[in-house]
Enzyme design. Sequence first.
Site, PDB file in Angstrom:
ATOM      1  N   THR A 105      -8.804   6.383  -1.835  1.00 48.62           N
ATOM      2  CA  THR A 105     -10.188   5.956  -2.041  1.00 48.62           C
ATOM      3  C   THR A 105     -11.146   7.110  -1.798  1.00 48.62           C
ATOM      4  O   THR A 105     -12.271   7.087  -2.286  1.00 48.62           O
ATOM      5  CB  THR A 105     -10.561   4.780  -1.116  1.00 48.62           C
ATOM      6  OG1 THR A 105     -10.229   5.107   0.234  1.00 48.62           O
ATOM      7  CG2 THR A 105      -9.829   3.510  -1.527  1.00 48.62           C
ATOM      8  N   LYS A 146      -8.729  13.544   4.955  1.00 49.45           N
ATOM      9  CA  LYS A 146      -7.862  12.369   4.902  1.00 49.45           C
ATOM     10  C   LYS A 146      -6.875  12.463   6.055  1.00 49.45           C
ATOM     11  O   LYS A 146      -6.823  13.485   6.741  1.00 49.45           O
ATOM     12  CB  LYS A 146      -7.123  12.259   3.565  1.00 49.45           C
ATOM     13  CG  LYS A 146      -6.371  13.521   3.163  1.00 49.45           C
ATOM     14  CD  LYS A 146      -5.766  13.377   1.775  1.00 49.45           C
ATOM     15  CE  LYS A 146      -6.802  13.473   0.693  1.00 49.45           C
ATOM     16  NZ  LYS A 146      -6.884  12.309  -0.160  1.00 49.45           N
ATOM     17  N   ARG A 147      -6.122  11.422   6.275  1.00 53.37           N
ATOM     18  CA  ARG A 147      -5.111  11.449   7.322  1.00 53.37           C
ATOM     19  C   ARG A 147      -4.148  12.621   7.087  1.00 53.37           C
ATOM     20  O   ARG A 147      -3.826  12.952   5.938  1.00 53.37           O
ATOM     21  CB  ARG A 147      -4.360  10.112   7.339  1.00 53.37           C
ATOM     22  CG  ARG A 147      -3.307   9.962   8.407  1.00 53.37           C
ATOM     23  CD  ARG A 147      -2.889   8.498   8.495  1.00 53.37           C
ATOM     24  NE  ARG A 147      -2.578   7.931   7.191  1.00 53.37           N
ATOM     25  CZ  ARG A 147      -1.363   7.977   6.640  1.00 53.37           C
ATOM     26  NH1 ARG A 147      -0.373   8.566   7.257  1.00 53.37           N
ATOM     27  NH2 ARG A 147      -1.162   7.429   5.459  1.00 53.37           N
ATOM     28  N   LYS A 160       0.506  14.392   1.740  1.00 50.15           N
ATOM     29  CA  LYS A 160      -0.853  14.684   1.276  1.00 50.15           C
ATOM     30  C   LYS A 160      -1.069  16.180   1.086  1.00 50.15           C
ATOM     31  O   LYS A 160      -2.071  16.610   0.521  1.00 50.15           O
ATOM     32  CB  LYS A 160      -1.874  14.100   2.248  1.00 50.15           C
ATOM     33  CG  LYS A 160      -1.824  12.567   2.298  1.00 50.15           C
ATOM     34  CD  LYS A 160      -2.810  12.003   3.306  1.00 50.15           C
ATOM     35  CE  LYS A 160      -2.698  10.496   3.434  1.00 50.15           C
ATOM     36  NZ  LYS A 160      -3.202   9.751   2.268  1.00 50.15           N
ATOM     37  N   LYS A 198     -14.823   8.183  -3.657  1.00 48.91           N
ATOM     38  CA  LYS A 198     -16.090   8.482  -2.973  1.00 48.91           C
ATOM     39  C   LYS A 198     -16.619   9.843  -3.396  1.00 48.91           C
ATOM     40  O   LYS A 198     -17.816  10.011  -3.658  1.00 48.91           O
ATOM     41  CB  LYS A 198     -15.888   8.426  -1.458  1.00 48.91           C
ATOM     42  CG  LYS A 198     -15.521   7.056  -0.938  1.00 48.91           C
ATOM     43  CD  LYS A 198     -14.939   7.112   0.473  1.00 48.91           C
ATOM     44  CE  LYS A 198     -14.282   5.795   0.836  1.00 48.91           C
ATOM     45  NZ  LYS A 198     -13.461   5.880   2.055  1.00 48.91           N
ATOM     46  N   HIS A 213       0.794  -1.221   0.000  1.00 46.55           N
ATOM     47  CA  HIS A 213       0.000   0.000   0.000  1.00 46.55           C
ATOM     48  C   HIS A 213       0.829   1.275   0.000  1.00 46.55           C
ATOM     49  O   HIS A 213       0.264   2.366   0.086  1.00 46.55           O
ATOM     50  CB  HIS A 213      -0.920   0.030   1.225  1.00 46.55           C
ATOM     51  CG  HIS A 213      -2.122  -0.840   1.093  1.00 46.55           C
ATOM     52  ND1 HIS A 213      -3.263  -0.454   0.426  1.00 46.55           N
ATOM     53  CD2 HIS A 213      -2.361  -2.100   1.542  1.00 46.55           C
ATOM     54  CE1 HIS A 213      -4.153  -1.422   0.474  1.00 46.55           C
ATOM     55  NE2 HIS A 213      -3.636  -2.434   1.139  1.00 46.55           N
TER      56      HIS A 213
END
Length: 803
Positions: A644, A534-535, A540, A648, A345
């Site tokens: 993901t 998100k985390r 990110k 969504k 991952h």
Amino acid sequence: MNTPFHSKHAFIKTFSERLESTYLKTIESSSVRERFNILGTLVREEIAKSWMNTQKYVDQKQPRQVHYFSMEFLLGRLLTNSLMSLGVRDVVEAAFKDYGIDLTEMESYEADPGLGTGGLGRLAACYLDSMSAIGVFGIGHCIRYRYGLFRQKIKNGYQEERPDNWLSDGSVWEIRREEEAEDIPFNGYVVYDHKMNYVPSEFIRAVPYDIPIIGAGNGVVNYLRLWNAEPSRKYPKHISPFAYEQELQNISGFLYPDDTTDAGKRLRLMQQYFFASAGVKSVCRKHKAAFHTLSNLAQYHVFHINDTHPTFVIPELMRILLDEENMGWDEAWGIVTNSVAYTNHTILAEALEKWPIPIIQPLLPRIYQLIEEINRRFCNQLLEIHGHQKLDWIQRMAIIQRGMVHMAHLCVVSSYSVNGVAKLHTQILKDIEMRDFHQIFPDKFKNVTNGITHRRWLLYANPELADILDRTIGKDYRNFPEKLSDFARYQDDTDIQNQILHMKLKKKQSLAERIKQEQNIDIDPTSIFDIQVKRLHEYKRQLMNALNIMDIYHRLKTDAAFKEEYVPHTFIFGAKAAATYYFAKKVIKLINTLQTKINQDPDTNAHLKVVFVENYNVSYAEVIMPACDLSEQISTASKEASGTGNMKFMMNGALTIGTEDGANVEIHELVGDDHIFIFGMNAEEVTTTTQGKTYVPKDLYDHEERIRRILDQLINGFFTEVDRNEFREIFDKLVFEDPYYVLKDFHAYQKAHLIANERYRDHRAWARSMIMNIAMSGVFSSDRSIRDYCKTIWQIDPIGKLQ
């Protein structure tokens, strides 16, 4: 056969009787908690019939089963999902309505099971849902964390971690399987007496709790098995009873304990071996009871390792086959390498687990011996083929090197399949991160792009959109989400465009109401809802989003023409930072400081608002995802394996602003240039720049006036609510390091935002893009992902419906 759910009258009669016998209450006098517990119990009992039929089918037919080992499973609330899968939600809702009771009150009461942190756990939950839905027999294995991660509280702009005891009132869905408990050995020593004999000094009892995962209307019920740490009957002699009990509580206490200390590392390893060993032992025990041998284990079972946390599945299976079944090495190794599959991952070095030998060896002496032997045989095999002229190459691939055990290497060497989770990610694994292994095992490497369950993220989270789809393309997409592509025919239909825009406005109003209720922030539902949830991690790039907001705020304050043209925006963040991730927590403080400063400015707050939602989780996501206009997927190219959240948002009609990273690449391919906002460096450019060491962020600071002004605001007293040096670490990191190219991509990011801002002005064009994103999203259904796993990795034919 009639059930309590066959009519509202039958349901309310059974519900009333159960309330009276359990709580001595009438419907009118009962609390929400009591109603929820009774309803959940009745639903679980209804599921039990299909669950028993499924188990009977498995026992008789012995189909190949998947055992999905994951450190996380973010299930979300189960009541509504179960009611919908059983097809009885309307009956229950109508029955309660006669009594003036709102079913959503009970649905909202349910606690989110605290079994994960983000994408990894939510993906695993989606996959369990899809396995049941398409008729693949699978069991999830995890730990029954009492506290999960943590409940996030924002205090004075800072993240505080508070216990999230989701099991404080028990769980109505669980079934405790005391009879299937396993004793898990730790510590001790190994002696040789014609064979290796492991003599543990401590045992910890793993007791399974099973939670049903029901297929949508097909009669298949799989389950998630959560292992709880409890005292063994073989009480240890070397430690006090109190110390032993404390150790037990820690193992199934909470997810991802701090591993910056040796004690923390030891606890994480205990957790990982605990649930891996328990799961493998339970599978082997049941298989041997059915077949009286484990020699055919690989024919009937797949052990799927989701990321490296469950890697101990491999040596534990070897231990059972060698030490308990008395197999030779080659026979045991053949079973392992034909039954274990591994999903990678990440390509982030810090996320590829490496554990010190001095911690593993005393904790798991026999397991460490087996890892050593796997490593020795692998390295000798390479030496025989390539000789000593490639010694450096062989040492790079060794499972044990420099005093550390490399778990990803162990997974690749021991598995029959290694898959990435998006086309780009898999290519990077093959070409860069695992290039050496790919050269040796080219047939092992495969791709299965991640997916999401449309049942939760569309049908449940967005019934308004589902209604539009039902009326336009029919209901086949509910079972075959790829049929969402039929919706593309309506991209130019003015009436459908209006319906889609109205749906989006309604979902934005719902989110605005929740934010007002929980945080007392007024936001405009007609503004662009620009969302990044998100985390919290540097790659990110929530920080780049925050810097852009700072620049927008400055321009609104100083440029009248810009203010006139700017479409009002509400920037919404949701993220938890790991408790020990200091820099990430500083970014949260910056976003919350922006929220305070900007939202209180009467000169601009009609044009710009910032919201950091507290304690973002699955249930909150079910409100956020359908409300989004612009989905922020802005990770540094090559760093996000898949994502993901992007799927969504897309499925609910949001447009993506993002880099060519992870599954964004595939979203871009599907929707085309007109329906996505792509910017910034691509993966190849990031790799070249990193390898060439040519990037000097201070040059941008010195020569780019806009970047310099924004960064100076971090340290020049612009934020009057905090100390002048509050954000000095952020300033220094960006100016002197910028490892994730925030400044290098910044102008391209701003340009993409301006294009999106202009596009939003044309509501028809925006609605057309919404429709195209919805239509193309069926590819990202987890049903498709699981079918891909079945075909390319697991070698399983889904049965569809269980008669």
